[in-house]
Design a protein around this motif. Structure first.
Motif, short mmCIF file in Angstrom:
data_model
loop_
_atom_site.label_atom_id
_atom_site.label_comp_id
_atom_site.label_asym_id
_atom_site.label_seq_id
_atom_site.Cartn_x
_atom_site.Cartn_y
_atom_site.Cartn_z
N TYR A 117 43.63 46.87 34.65
CA TYR A 117 43.95 46.49 33.27
C TYR A 117 44.69 45.15 33.23
N MET A 124 49.15 47.60 27.30
CA MET A 124 47.87 48.30 27.24
C MET A 124 47.73 49.12 25.96
N ASN A 164 46.91 47.70 21.30
CA ASN A 164 45.72 47.69 20.45
C ASN A 164 45.12 49.07 20.22
N GLN A 215 37.21 42.24 21.43
CA GLN A 215 38.42 42.79 22.04
C GLN A 215 38.17 44.22 22.52
N ARG A 216 37.49 44.99 21.69
CA ARG A 216 37.16 46.37 22.07
C ARG A 216 36.30 46.39 23.32
N GLU A 253 38.38 45.64 26.33
CA GLU A 253 39.24 46.77 26.67
C GLU A 253 38.45 47.91 27.32
#
Length: 111
Positions: free
Chosen positions: A8, A16, A19, A40-41, A44
């Motif tokens: 990560y 972490m 969001n 962004q998703r 992640e």
């Protein structure tokens, strides 16, 4: 550091979780909230290629919007001058719009 922090990007647990969308949050957020950004998703979720492609697409759409509509009026802030200095002041409209479920869509769809 949290377990597997290397996976990560070396983020702390706090970073972490910044969001993360808790149940019910999506309905309380304007569609412009950055936690809803698809690039962004994707990042992640570990899909770096999709994240890069989505980010490029978002940036191009942003450039197009700026080119086509140079006049933007902020929804939540207003410009004012105090002692000859330009300042941005919160208008208070955000909370009214949130209570109404952001149904007016004051901002363009940006993702």
């Amino acid at each position: 550091m949290p377990p597997e922090h290397e996976l990560y990007y070396g983020f702390t647990r706090f970073a972490m979780e910044l969001n993360e969308l808790e149940p019910g949050m999506r309905e309380a957020l304007p569609h412009t909230d950055t936690r809803l950004r698809p690039d962004q998703r994707a990042l992640e979720e570990g899909d770096v290629e999709a994240a890069e492609q989505l980010k490029h697409q978002l940036e191009q759409e942003q450039r197009d919007r700026r080119r086509d509509n140079a006049h933007h009026v902020p929804a939540w802030f207003r410009k004012t001058f105090e002692n000859g200095e330009e300042m941005w002041v919160f208008s208070g409209e955000y909370w009214k719009a949130r209570e109404a479920g952001f149904c007016d869509n004051l901002a363009p769809a940006i993702w």
